[in-house]
Design a protein around this motif. Structure first.
Motif, short mmCIF file in Angstrom:
data_model
loop_
_atom_site.label_atom_id
_atom_site.label_comp_id
_atom_site.label_asym_id
_atom_site.label_seq_id
_atom_site.Cartn_x
_atom_site.Cartn_y
_atom_site.Cartn_z
N ASP A 76 0.75 5.91 -1.18
CA ASP A 76 0.57 6.15 -2.62
C ASP A 76 1.93 6.02 -3.28
N ALA A 124 2.83 6.25 -6.30
CA ALA A 124 3.09 7.22 -7.37
C ALA A 124 3.60 8.54 -6.79
N ARG A 125 2.93 9.04 -5.76
CA ARG A 125 3.34 10.31 -5.15
C ARG A 125 4.37 10.11 -4.04
N LYS A 126 4.53 8.84 -3.64
CA LYS A 126 5.44 8.51 -2.54
C LYS A 126 5.09 9.31 -1.28
#
Length: 798
Positions: free
Chosen positions: A603, A605-607
């Motif tokens: 992900d 965005a959340r890394k």
């Protein structure tokens, strides 16, 4: 109950370990013995029998070697002295026997060898395999053939014993897989049966016409097993390859509660008898002050019509079965597995349970009839695999010493003839648990024998499809495929810590079968597709049955990465010991899994990695596996580790899987944060726990050695001692002291001991004293600097 007449009547002999011999060939030139059992003894029902052989020797021999086994188990006595118990637990295709030199207990004149043999029957421990109830003693040479089981042995079927079932209500409906309790009627017990002066004239005598006898009589199976024409039925005999279990007296620390009678400290010390008057009900709660394993020993006089019930528990519970501080028993009760004894009158009768129990508390309920009961003594005989605590760790943080003691106690009682998940509830050797227990054994005891046996057991458990069973020995087959991947890592652990390539090489074919089984489940996404059986990874609260998202239906990032983790380690084994082309295949598979998992489960965005591409679940487990497998670039691993530690929305790892979290912490260079991650273990101490539990409250088991892994971490990460090359041929010492100002410890090594003493002199300054065994070399690393190490003592300053 077996009877031990005096404190010196236990003289356990060290078996002659013969693991290097071919199975059964130790019998090749010896006269044949046969397996024996009394007439009418059921093959697979609960039952106990006694066997005696009285014989004369013209002079004390200089050697008297015999081979002994039984199904399910036996205890062996020579002239009233206990010398052995067994057999070492295994399966029917690898049934074990002990080889003993009895000469120390023999003398000129009349001698008696006696054994008690029992079968738990259909409610046997899940780890117990069986053919049928029987006993075997085989001479090593013609000089001992007089004691071969067969003609002239005396047998008696017991009528005193009955099983005492463990009911779900006794254990709060928890899963239970260990032995049932024992009920014994002292009025029916053949007191003194193991001594030479016992009158056995009314016992059944085995006749000489064995060849045509029925199975119900005596002739069950020729002793050697592994018949010349490939007979694979019955017991396939192999020699014992681990030492005898430790047996030593352990006494209760405290009388915690009593009613109906006053029990003194003198009683639990064995100095004062406890008299329970006639027609009295009494109850006493005794406390070992720690969880432990022990056979119960009870010595009584009188008490015709009385009963004594002993109930064992790891903790006291309230009316709803809830535990609190483990030191607290006020307003609480002791429930669990029980043994019941009917003393039956008589003087100084000494009972010992056939099998051991685990726990901290023992509740003693006594009810007398018309005759008072005198209890002369009540204590335990501690038992466990004989690990010796060679390793050590000390620091300026006092509670770490308490944690070390708690964890080592759990590691000790979690090991018997196999490693065990929980000594109270299951006594089963699971792969996930065993890998961590084996590392503790290597680092604290320096003893690899139980680890070697476990590796062999798991290899023997493999099903035709290729994967191992989740646990073994186990008569009930359970399949947890991810544990097969952990098994691969365990073999790699052994390869890194022991210079024994021949031993490791024999398991490469089994590893190949495991990895190919997984390879067949990779689908066109490059990740693992739907997976059969129980895909347990960790007891995470938000994972039903411990199974991560995608494991059953396909595309589990967690298990795909665990597969890559195993492939990476298998590639090392093949590169060094097997076929290099196979190592390349394994690496290519692992690389493909990493690429596919990152493509689909990362992900941006959340890394963070999701647990599966279609899941909204994120876990510590999946993300630390990404670090351990380099599914993220090395330069990004520290940042990912920071998120794993800081993001409270992630599914947290349990005590068990926190091992992998802490290994990832060490891998990215965050070892200085290791001790701060041990807060849950400090909380265990605050709860009065004396061994690490299965999981956070409410926990079923108070002793689960998979949670004892910080003892390994203190030595491998904080002290920083790890192999720098396979076989531990060289060492890397890279301390990570974190908040500590000083630390010192010892790690046993095959060549000797590695001793390290560390003292901080400033924020970045360190003074170290290191002693390596002769012939061992390595490197010492601190804050980016490195110096060479050599055998002997050296002083290092940064």
């Amino acid at each position: 109950m077996t009877r031990i007449s005096t404190a010196v009547s236990v003289a356990l002999l060290t078996p002659i370990l013969a693991a290097a011999q071919s199975p059964g060939r130790i019998f090749a030139n010896a006269p044949e013995a046969v397996w024996i059992a009394p007439w009418g003894m059921p093959a697979d029902s609960f039952g106990v029998f006694y066997a005696r052989r009285t014989f004369a020797l013209a002079a004390k021999p200089d050697r008297f070697v015999v081979h002994v086994s039984a199904d399910n188990r036996y205890r062996l006595y020579v002239n009233g002295v206990q010398v052995s118990s067994g057999p070492q637990r295994s399966d029917v295709m690898h049934w074990r026997y002990e080889t003993l030199d009895l000469v120390s207990q023999l003398h000129a004149g009349t001698n008696t060898i006696a054994a008690v043999v029992w079968n738990w029957g259909p409610h046997h421990p899940v780890g117990q395999h069986s053919v049928r109830t029987a006993f075997l003693m085989q001479a090593d040479s013609p000089r001992e053939e007089i004691v071969n089981t067969g003609a002239d042995w005396k047998l008696k079927r017991d009528s005193a014993y009955a099983e005492l079932r463990v009911l779900p209500i006794d254990i709060h409906n928890a899963y239970y897989a260990a032995a049932q309790g024992e009920a014994v009627d002292g009025a029916r017990y053949p007191w003194g049966w193991e001594h030479s002066d016992y009158d056995d004239r009314d016992w059944f005598t085995v006749g000489g016409a064995l060849r045509n006898a029925t199975v119900g009589l005596v002739h069950l199976h020729a002793a050697p097993g592994r018949g010349g024409y490939g007979d694979g039925s019955g017991w396939q005999l192999e020699p014992r390859d681990i030492p005898p279990m430790e047996e030593s007296v352990i006494r209760f620390a405290n009388v915690r509660r009593s009613s109906g009678v006053a029990a003194s400290d003198g009683f639990i010390k064995g100095n004062d008898a406890l008299v329970i008057p006639a027609n009295t009900r009494a109850s006493i709660v005794l406390d070992y002050a720690k969880t432990t394993n022990a056979y119960t020993v009870l010595e009584t006089s009188g008490g015709m019509g009385a009963s004594v019930t002993l109930t064992y528990a790891e903790a006291a519970v309230d009316s709803l079965g809830r535990k609190a501080n483990r030191n607290d028993i006020a307003g609480r009760v002791i429930t669990g597995i029980s043994d019941r004894f009917l003393p039956g009158g008589g003087e100084r009768h000494r009972f010992q349970t056939l099998y051991w129990r685990s726990g901290r508390y023992v509740n003693v309920d006594v009810e007398t009839g018309a005759e008072p009961l005198r209890i002369h003594d009540l204590h335990g005989i501690f038992t466990a695999y004989p690990f010796v605590e060679r390793g050590r760790f000390a620091s300026d943080l006092p509670w770490l010493a308490d944690m070390w003691k708690m964890n080592w106690n759990g590691a000790r009682i979690g090991a018997f003839e196999t490693y065990m998940d929980t000594p109270y509830y299951e006594q089963l050797q699971y792969i996930g648990d065993t890998r961590l227990q084996a590392l503790i054994s290597l680092y604290v005891a320096g003893d690899d024998r139980l680890m070697r046996q476990a590796i062999a057991h798991f290899d023997q458990s493999r099903i035709p499809e290729g994967i191992t069973a989740s646990r073994y020995p186990s008569e009930l087959t359970q399949l947890i495929p991810p544990f097969s991947l952990v098994y691969v890592a365990m073999v790699h652990d052994y390869y890194m810590h022991r210079d024994d390539p021949k031993y490791v090489r024999q398991y490469l074919a089994g590893i190949h079968g495991i990895l190919d089984w997984y390879g067949r489940h990779v689908d066109d996404t490059g990740m693992l597709g739907p997976m059969p059986y129980w895909n347990f990874v960790d007891w995470a609260d938000r994972w039903q049955r411990g199974v991560p998202a995608g494991a059953d239906n396909g595309h589990s990032a967690t298990i795909s990465l665990l597969y890559a983790y195993a492939l990476d380690r298998a590639a090392v084994l093949e590169e060094d010991l097997g076929v290099r082309a196979m190592a390349q295949v394994y690496r290519a598979r692992a690389d493909s899994l990493r690429v596919a998992t990152r493509k689909r489960a990362w992900d941006p965005a959340r890394k963070l990695f999701r647990d599966s591409p279609d899941s909204a679940a994120y876990s510590q487990q999946t993300n630390v596996l990404a670090i351990l497998t380099d599914a993220v670039p090395v330069a990004q691993q520290r940042a990912l580790m920071e998120r794993v530690l800081a993001d409270s929305s992630l599914i947290p790892a349990s005590y068990y899987f926190s091992f992998y979290v802490l290994e990832a912490l060490q891998k990215v260079g965050f070892g200085d944060r290791y001790i701060e991650q041990l807060a849950p273990w400090r909380a265990m101490l605050a709860l009065g726990l004396t061994s690490a539990p299965e999981k956070p409250e409410p926990t079923r088991s108070d002793s689960h050695a998979w949670s004892a892994h910080p003892n390994y971490g203190l030595l491998a990460t904080v002290l920083g001692v790890r192999p720098a090359s396979p076989g531990f041929r060289t060492v890397r010492i890279a301390p990570a002291l974190g908040p500590l100002r000083s630390a010192e410890g010892r790690v046993p090594h095959p060549r000797g001991n590695i001793d390290v003493t560390l003292t901080r002199e400033s924020a970045n300054g360190l003074r170290a004293s290191v002693t390596l065994p002769t012939g061992l070399t390595g490197r010492f690393e601190w804050n980016g600097r490195s110096v060479a190490l050599h055998g002997g003592s050296q002083q290092i300053r940064f």
